[in-house]
Design a protein around this motif. Structure first.
Motif, PDB file in Angstrom:
ATOM      1  N   LEU A 189       0.832  -1.214   0.000  1.00 14.47           N
ATOM      2  CA  LEU A 189       0.000   0.000   0.000  1.00 14.47           C
ATOM      3  C   LEU A 189       0.863   1.259   0.000  1.00 14.47           C
ATOM      4  O   LEU A 189       0.490   2.265  -0.602  1.00 14.47           O
ATOM      5  CB  LEU A 189      -0.915  -0.009   1.225  1.00 14.47           C
ATOM      6  N   SER A 190       2.030   1.208   0.658  1.00  9.38           N
ATOM      7  CA  SER A 190       2.848   2.410   0.695  1.00  9.38           C
ATOM      8  C   SER A 190       3.428   2.741  -0.673  1.00  9.38           C
ATOM      9  O   SER A 190       3.783   3.891  -0.930  1.00  9.38           O
ATOM     10  CB  SER A 190       3.982   2.247   1.721  1.00  9.38           C
ATOM     11  N   THR A 191       3.526   1.727  -1.554  1.00 10.04           N
ATOM     12  CA  THR A 191       4.051   2.027  -2.887  1.00 10.04           C
ATOM     13  C   THR A 191       2.960   2.503  -3.844  1.00 10.04           C
ATOM     14  O   THR A 191       3.270   2.997  -4.918  1.00 10.04           O
ATOM     15  CB  THR A 191       4.710   0.782  -3.495  1.00 10.04           C
ATOM     16  N   VAL A 192       1.689   2.322  -3.425  1.00 10.20           N
ATOM     17  CA  VAL A 192       0.593   2.635  -4.354  1.00 10.20           C
ATOM     18  C   VAL A 192       0.595   4.117  -4.738  1.00 10.20           C
ATOM     19  O   VAL A 192       0.372   4.461  -5.893  1.00 10.20           O
ATOM     20  CB  VAL A 192      -0.762   2.214  -3.732  1.00 10.20           C
ATOM     21  N   GLY A 193       0.924   4.987  -3.760  1.00  8.28           N
ATOM     22  CA  GLY A 193       0.958   6.414  -4.057  1.00  8.28           C
ATOM     23  C   GLY A 193       1.899   6.725  -5.202  1.00  8.28           C
ATOM     24  O   GLY A 193       1.542   7.455  -6.146  1.00  8.28           O
ATOM     25  N   VAL A 194       3.101   6.147  -5.142  1.00  5.64           N
ATOM     26  CA  VAL A 194       4.092   6.384  -6.205  1.00  5.64           C
ATOM     27  C   VAL A 194       3.552   5.881  -7.535  1.00  5.64           C
ATOM     28  O   VAL A 194       3.672   6.550  -8.577  1.00  5.64           O
ATOM     29  CB  VAL A 194       5.403   5.668  -5.841  1.00  5.64           C
ATOM     30  N   ILE A 195       2.949   4.685  -7.514  1.00 11.09           N
ATOM     31  CA  ILE A 195       2.446   4.105  -8.763  1.00 11.09           C
ATOM     32  C   ILE A 195       1.336   4.986  -9.334  1.00 11.09           C
ATOM     33  O   ILE A 195       1.250   5.205 -10.542  1.00 11.09           O
ATOM     34  CB  ILE A 195       1.964   2.662  -8.509  1.00 11.09           C
ATOM     35  N   MET A 196       0.515   5.521  -8.446  1.00 12.77           N
ATOM     36  CA  MET A 196      -0.550   6.425  -8.903  1.00 12.77           C
ATOM     37  C   MET A 196       0.032   7.669  -9.552  1.00 12.77           C
ATOM     38  O   MET A 196      -0.431   8.116 -10.603  1.00 12.77           O
ATOM     39  CB  MET A 196      -1.414   6.845  -7.703  1.00 12.77           C
ATOM     40  N   MET A 197       1.059   8.232  -8.919  1.00  8.87           N
ATOM     41  CA  MET A 197       1.603   9.487  -9.422  1.00  8.87           C
ATOM     42  C   MET A 197       2.311   9.301 -10.757  1.00  8.87           C
ATOM     43  O   MET A 197       2.212  10.143 -11.639  1.00  8.87           O
ATOM     44  CB  MET A 197       2.600  10.082  -8.417  1.00  8.87           C
ATOM     45  N   THR A 198       3.049   8.199 -10.899  1.00 10.33           N
ATOM     46  CA  THR A 198       3.783   7.996 -12.145  1.00 10.33           C
ATOM     47  C   THR A 198       2.926   7.311 -13.194  1.00 10.33           C
ATOM     48  O   THR A 198       3.247   7.361 -14.372  1.00 10.33           O
ATOM     49  CB  THR A 198       5.048   7.148 -11.897  1.00 10.33           C
ATOM     50  N   GLY A 199       1.853   6.673 -12.764  1.00 11.37           N
ATOM     51  CA  GLY A 199       0.965   6.024 -13.721  1.00 11.37           C
ATOM     52  C   GLY A 199       1.579   4.810 -14.384  1.00 11.37           C
ATOM     53  O   GLY A 199       1.223   4.470 -15.508  1.00 11.37           O
ATOM     54  N   THR A 200       2.512   4.168 -13.733  1.00 16.10           N
ATOM     55  CA  THR A 200       3.119   2.974 -14.332  1.00 16.10           C
ATOM     56  C   THR A 200       3.589   2.027 -13.246  1.00 16.10           C
ATOM     57  O   THR A 200       3.844   2.442 -12.119  1.00 16.10           O
ATOM     58  CB  THR A 200       4.300   3.353 -15.232  1.00 16.10           C
ATOM     59  N   LEU A 201       3.697   0.758 -13.616  1.00 15.92           N
ATOM     60  CA  LEU A 201       4.262  -0.239 -12.705  1.00 15.92           C
ATOM     61  C   LEU A 201       5.695  -0.577 -13.082  1.00 15.92           C
ATOM     62  O   LEU A 201       6.333  -1.381 -12.444  1.00 15.92           O
ATOM     63  CB  LEU A 201       3.419  -1.523 -12.744  1.00 15.92           C
ATOM     64  N   SER A 202       6.172   0.028 -14.149  1.00 10.62           N
ATOM     65  CA  SER A 202       7.521  -0.284 -14.618  1.00 10.62           C
ATOM     66  C   SER A 202       8.542   0.480 -13.788  1.00 10.62           C
ATOM     67  O   SER A 202       8.460   1.705 -13.639  1.00 10.62           O
ATOM     68  CB  SER A 202       7.645   0.090 -16.090  1.00 10.62           C
ATOM     69  N   THR A 203       9.506  -0.248 -13.243  1.00 12.93           N
ATOM     70  CA  THR A 203      10.497   0.406 -12.383  1.00 12.93           C
ATOM     71  C   THR A 203      11.316   1.424 -13.157  1.00 12.93           C
ATOM     72  O   THR A 203      11.653   2.485 -12.637  1.00 12.93           O
ATOM     73  CB  THR A 203      11.429  -0.659 -11.788  1.00 12.93           C
ATOM     74  N   THR A 204      11.634   1.103 -14.422  1.00 14.88           N
ATOM     75  CA  THR A 204      12.438   2.025 -15.223  1.00 14.88           C
ATOM     76  C   THR A 204      11.725   3.365 -15.392  1.00 14.88           C
ATOM     77  O   THR A 204      12.330   4.433 -15.230  1.00 14.88           O
ATOM     78  CB  THR A 204      12.697   1.412 -16.604  1.00 14.88           C
ATOM     79  N   GLN A 205      10.424   3.288 -15.689  1.00 13.43           N
ATOM     80  CA  GLN A 205       9.697   4.537 -15.897  1.00 13.43           C
ATOM     81  C   GLN A 205       9.512   5.312 -14.604  1.00 13.43           C
ATOM     82  O   GLN A 205       9.499   6.542 -14.596  1.00 13.43           O
ATOM     83  CB  GLN A 205       8.336   4.240 -16.531  1.00 13.43           C
ATOM     84  N   ILE A 206       9.385   4.588 -13.496  1.00 17.50           N
ATOM     85  CA  ILE A 206       9.263   5.280 -12.208  1.00 17.50           C
ATOM     86  C   ILE A 206      10.539   6.063 -11.922  1.00 17.50           C
ATOM     87  O   ILE A 206      10.496   7.210 -11.464  1.00 17.50           O
ATOM     88  CB  ILE A 206       8.966   4.268 -11.087  1.00 17.50           C
ATOM     89  N   VAL A 207      11.691   5.467 -12.225  1.00 23.16           N
ATOM     90  CA  VAL A 207      12.958   6.172 -12.005  1.00 23.16           C
ATOM     91  C   VAL A 207      13.049   7.373 -12.934  1.00 23.16           C
ATOM     92  O   VAL A 207      13.444   8.469 -12.520  1.00 23.16           O
ATOM     93  CB  VAL A 207      14.144   5.211 -12.224  1.00 23.16           C
ATOM     94  N   GLU A 208      12.643   7.184 -14.179  1.00 28.39           N
ATOM     95  CA  GLU A 208      12.740   8.291 -15.133  1.00 28.39           C
ATOM     96  C   GLU A 208      11.862   9.456 -14.715  1.00 28.39           C
ATOM     97  O   GLU A 208      12.183  10.620 -14.993  1.00 28.39           O
ATOM     98  CB  GLU A 208      12.344   7.813 -16.529  1.00 28.39           C
ATOM     99  N   ALA A 209      10.761   9.174 -14.034  1.00 27.83           N
ATOM    100  CA  ALA A 209       9.862  10.243 -13.609  1.00 27.83           C
ATOM    101  C   ALA A 209      10.476  11.107 -12.512  1.00 27.83           C
ATOM    102  O   ALA A 209       9.945  12.160 -12.181  1.00 27.83           O
ATOM    103  CB  ALA A 209       8.540   9.647 -13.126  1.00 27.83           C
TER     104      ALA A 209
END
Lengths: 399, 218, 103, 168
Positions: A189-209
């Motif tokens: 659940l604590s990671t859901v916020g990040v996933i919501m903000m970046t709109g992706t589950l891909s780790t690479t794209q989360i880093v790029e954001a």
């Protein structure tokens, strides 16, 4: 120069592949490429594990005002390397120790359990972006992969505890599973916020954001900081680190689920535990601390993968520091913390992240979101402190 | 507030961590084989047998009374009495142990043997580096291995040893005085007898008993 | 044999194994395991049909499977709770012995 | 039929048979977990990434653990001396075989089997983002109902398994 260093591992891999392509048949090339991507993971992280075992003991020693291991160096010489030969000695000891299997143990499951602990821990690294273009397996659902693989560890812990036919082992396994199941919820659940903000589950794209300096990192926002904090607590519990090391509480249940393991199998459990910790730290870095990005744009001359490992080192030191400070929780305290404190707060951070997303940037947004998190935190901690079981203990005869 | 205690603890451990690099006084341990801590005076490990003077056998205080053997809770002492006798520090003929073994792998360092010994013959040693390759024979100490001089005793437990030496010196003076008095009384009696018999003859000088050298006060 | 057929056959085999287990084993937990296998066989069918169907972009098959997984989780939780409750009452999990209603 | 499918299918079938025939219940549960992992691999091979990973998360991480706990709670981990199969075992196997025969016949003789394989499936068309979009638009109502169902199931399971209060 920077460019060369930056992509050095990638170029090296391609160079080797180019050479190999002359000898290998066409269908073997993807497999060779995969092996070349995996090999560094298999070398680097166990090496970090080996160094961490020594560093941990040294730091814990210093916290307790003693020097820690400082003897073992190069054999047959007087060179001591400040004790950093210790892990080699430990490794040799683990290798040549007698492997004892209890007579009543379930031999097959007892044998498979340590392997089943290490493999998911290693698999988890395949989705971590270690540097620019350096993700072994760039999955579209990378974060989900991480959690799916992590949840497979629970079964191997059960295998170890059950197959030993030992009450301490079974108790430890039960504790470990209860703890992992309970803390997996706040962790995800604590990671859901990040996933919501970046709109992706891909780790690479989360880093790029999160490119462009530390103020773009998710941990720099109020909701992100709170989520990061909760993630850290849940990750400590998932990795069975102090103060959440109840599964192996040596003063109560000997060594928990690996009571009946010795020699190299025990070393594998040890390895699996630390690899899990590093993987969890790596995910924390990826989701909240900008992954391989430098904290300042000016510092980007330093290669990305060095930043990742620097951040990983900070995480490891933090976990050791935590271990040197905090005593172990009681089982009911552990569960209360998970279900009464962590889960509600993680849900609140998700709502806060939503509010952050839809409000206009500015001071008001910052204040609103901070208040949304701090007020429930204060209320919850106050309520928990006065509640029975969690709060300060009162002693009838002491004091 | 939840979390302040944790922060306080973290600061404390961080202080310890950094401080241990800055000041050596913080370090509570020593680097053992090279450095050693001074042992406390009342340190005790395993028993040994005290002898006076330089000859372990002649100065052996133990009279093989076997009280310690009987009192030893784990029964790690084995004593065989000698057939002949040798004089003790007061000149009295006493038995001595022909064999005195202590299995220190069994000994539990309770010091009961020391408490019960009426002759101050068995004391606790401070030696702790006793590792050996032979698990059984290497830890079974015989009389000659156990015998250690009074000088050694004075070195490891100075206060206690001084007290005992004083007491023994006292005993000796008293015994000598008593011997003198006895001798004088004997002489008087002899004289009286002589006078009575009226045959004047020189009284025999009282023979001092062959006693070991007085305990050296180290 | 085209790929769809092989997946369907695998799914049919899995279903039959689950069915055989559910019908033959005496322990209630194993009956539940058999039912789980049958459910998974159905899921595999959905995925195979979605993948080799005419319109994979619609994502219907996978969505259905996602719902099925969620329901299966609920089913497993309730089913195991029932088994534990039965065990408390009868002190056995043997389905042959728990036949009060059989008359 | 590719080599990876053959390996996964063999893994699934063998572990499923083991899960249904082994004497020790804990072994059965562990084999079941292997079956689930093999099925997740099959899903991944078919391009259903999200569902495959959800399969691991839910089945291996939760359902298998739940089953193992139930086995320990009902003390059926150690198999008794008695029979493991019910009295009508032969009939059950017969029924299962008949079902498989019928299903196999239907599958191999259907029009689907004769249809040529569709063109290579583009994995980028089934991204997680697209999947989420569908869930949040077309399937929003089923999703909400499912959430309700899960909550109800959780409460129900807790109430059923709750130890009855000792009244007397």
């Amino acid at each position: 120069m920077t460019e060369l260093l930056e992509q050095f591992p990638v170029t090296l891999k391609h160079a080797i592949l180019d050479v190999l392509s002359k000898f290998l048949p066409e269908w073997l090339l993807p497999i060779a490429s995969a092996i070349l991507s995996i090999t560094p993971i298999l070398i680097v992280f166990p090496t970090i594990f080996a160094l961490t075992t020594v560093v941990e003991r040294k730091v814990l020693g210093r916290i307790q005002n003693r020097p820690g291991p400082n003897r073992v160096g190069i054999p047959l010489t007087n060179i001591r390397l400040a004790g950093f030969g210790q892990f080699i000695a430990d490794g040799i000891k683990a290798l040549i120790k007698e492997d004892i299997v209890p007579r009543n143990a379930d031999k097959v499951v007892h044998f498979l359990a340590p392997i089943a602990v290490v493999i998911p821990a290693l698999l988890a690294y395949s989705v971590l972006p270690i540097g620019k273009n350096m993700t072994a397996l760039d999955l579209d659902a990378g974060v989900l992969f991480f959690f799916a693989v992590g949840s497979a560890t629970e079964l191997s812990v059960f295998m170890a505890g059950w197959s030993s036919r030992n009450k301490y082992a079974l108790l430890g396994a039960m504790r470990a599973i209860a703890q992992m199941v309970s803390y997996e919820l706040p962790l995800v659940l604590s990671t859901v916020g990040v996933i919501m903000m970046t709109g992706t589950l891909s780790t690479t794209q989360i880093v790029e954001a999160q490119a462009g300096g530390f103020w773009h990192w998710h941990a720099a926002t109020p909701w992100g900081f709170a989520a990061f904090f909760l993630f850290l607590v849940a990750a400590t519990a998932e990795a069975n680190r102090t103060p959440f090391d109840l599964p192996e509480a040596e003063s109560e249940i000997i060594a928990g689920y690996f009571t009946e393991y010795s020699g190299f199998k025990f070393a594998l459990f040890f390895l699996g535990e630390y690899l899990g910790l590093f993987a969890m730290s790596g995910l924390g870095i990826t989701l909240f601390l900008g992954g391989w990005h430098a904290p300042l744009p000016a510092l980007e001359v330093v290669p990305s993968w060095i930043w990742f490992f620097l951040k990983l080192g900070v995480f490891i030191m933090f976990f050791i520091w935590l271990r040197g400070t905090l005593p172990r929780l009681r089982m009911d305290q552990l569960m209360n913390l998970a279900w009464k404190f962590m889960v509600p707060l993680t849900l609140i951070t998700i709502v806060a992240a939503g509010v952050w997303r839809f409000m206009d940037p500015g001071f008001t947004r910052c204040l609103t979101v901070t208040a949304m998190i701090v007020v429930p935190y204060l209320l919850l901690s106050n309520a928990l402190f006065t509640a029975r079981g969690v709060g300060k203990r009162t002693y009838r005869y002491a004091d | 507030m939840l979390g302040t205690g944790i922060l306080k603890g973290m600061v404390e451990t961080a202080k310890n961590f950094a401080g241990s690099y800055v000041s050596d006084e913080r370090l509570t341990t020593v680097q053992y084989p090279e450095e050693r801590q001074k042992l406390a005076e009342n340190t005790r490990q395993f028993p040994f047998l005290v002898f006076d003077g330089n000859d372990p056998l002649a100065g052996m205080r133990c009279v093989a009374c076997q009280i310690c053997e009987k009192e030893c809770p784990p029964q790690c002492i084995y004593i065989e009495k000698s057939k002949d006798k040798k004089p003790d520090h007061l000149g009295k003929p006493q038995f001595y142990p022909a064999r005195f073994d202590i299995d220190i792998s069994v000994c539990m360092s309770c010091q009961i043997c020391v408490e019960v010994c009426p002759f101050e013959a068995i004391k606790m040693d401070t030696e702790f580096e006793l590792s050996t390759g032979d698990r059984f024979g290497g830890l079974l100490f015989n009389r000659d291995q156990l015998a250690k001089s009074n000088a050694h005793y004075n070195k490891i437990h100075p206060t206690e040893a001084a007290e005992i030496d004083a007491k023994r010196a006292d005993e000796k003076i008293k015994a000598e005085a008593k011997a003198k008095a006895d001798a004088e009384a004997k002489a008087k009696a002899a004289e009286a007898a002589k006078a009575a018999a009226n045959t004047p003859k020189p009284a025999p000088a009282p023979q001092p008993p062959a006693k070991p050298a007085p305990p050296s006060a180290a | 044999m085209n790929p769809l057929t092989s997946y369907l056959l695998l799914s049919a085999l899995l279903f039959s194994i689950g069915l055989a287990g559910a019908l033959t084993r005496r322990n209630a937990i194993l009956v539940l395991i058999g039912i789980e296998l049958m459910l998974n066989a159905a899921n595999l069918n959905f995925i195979a049909f979605w993948r080799y169907g005419p319109n994979p972009e619609a994502l219907t098959g996978v969505t259905f499977v996602l719902f099925a997984i969620a329901i299966a989780a609920a089913e497993a939780a309730v089913g195991l709770a029932l088994i534990i409750s039965i065990y408390r009452h009868y002190k056995t999990t043997n389905v042959d012995d728990v036949s009060t209603l059989k008359g | 039929m590719s080599a990876s499918f053959a390996i996964l299918a063999a893994l699934v079938v063998v572990s499923a048979i083991a899960a249904m025939t082994l004497r020790n219940l804990v072994h059965c549960a562990l084999c079941l977990a292997v079956t689930f992992i093999g099925l997740a691999g099959t899903y991944l091979q078919l391009g259903a990434q999200f569902v495959g990973l959800a399969q691991v998360l839910v089945y291996v991480g939760a359902v298998a653990i739940l089953i193992v706990f139930a086995i320990l709670l009902t003390r059926s981990g150690e198999p008794g001396p008695g029979r493991q199969f019910s009295a009508t075992a032969l009939m059950g196997v017969g029924i299962a075989l008949a079902v498989f025969a019928v299903l196999g016949k239907v599958i191999t003789s259907s029009a689907v089997a004769k249809r040529p394989a569709p063109p290579m499936f583009d994995g980028s068309k089934a991204t997680v983002a697209k999947f989420g979009e569908r869930l949040m638009t077309d399937y929003i109502l089923p999703l909400e109902v499912l959430a309700l169902l899960l909550t109800a199931a959780m409460i129900g399971a807790v109430i059923i398994a709750l130890r009855e209060k000792e009244t007397k």
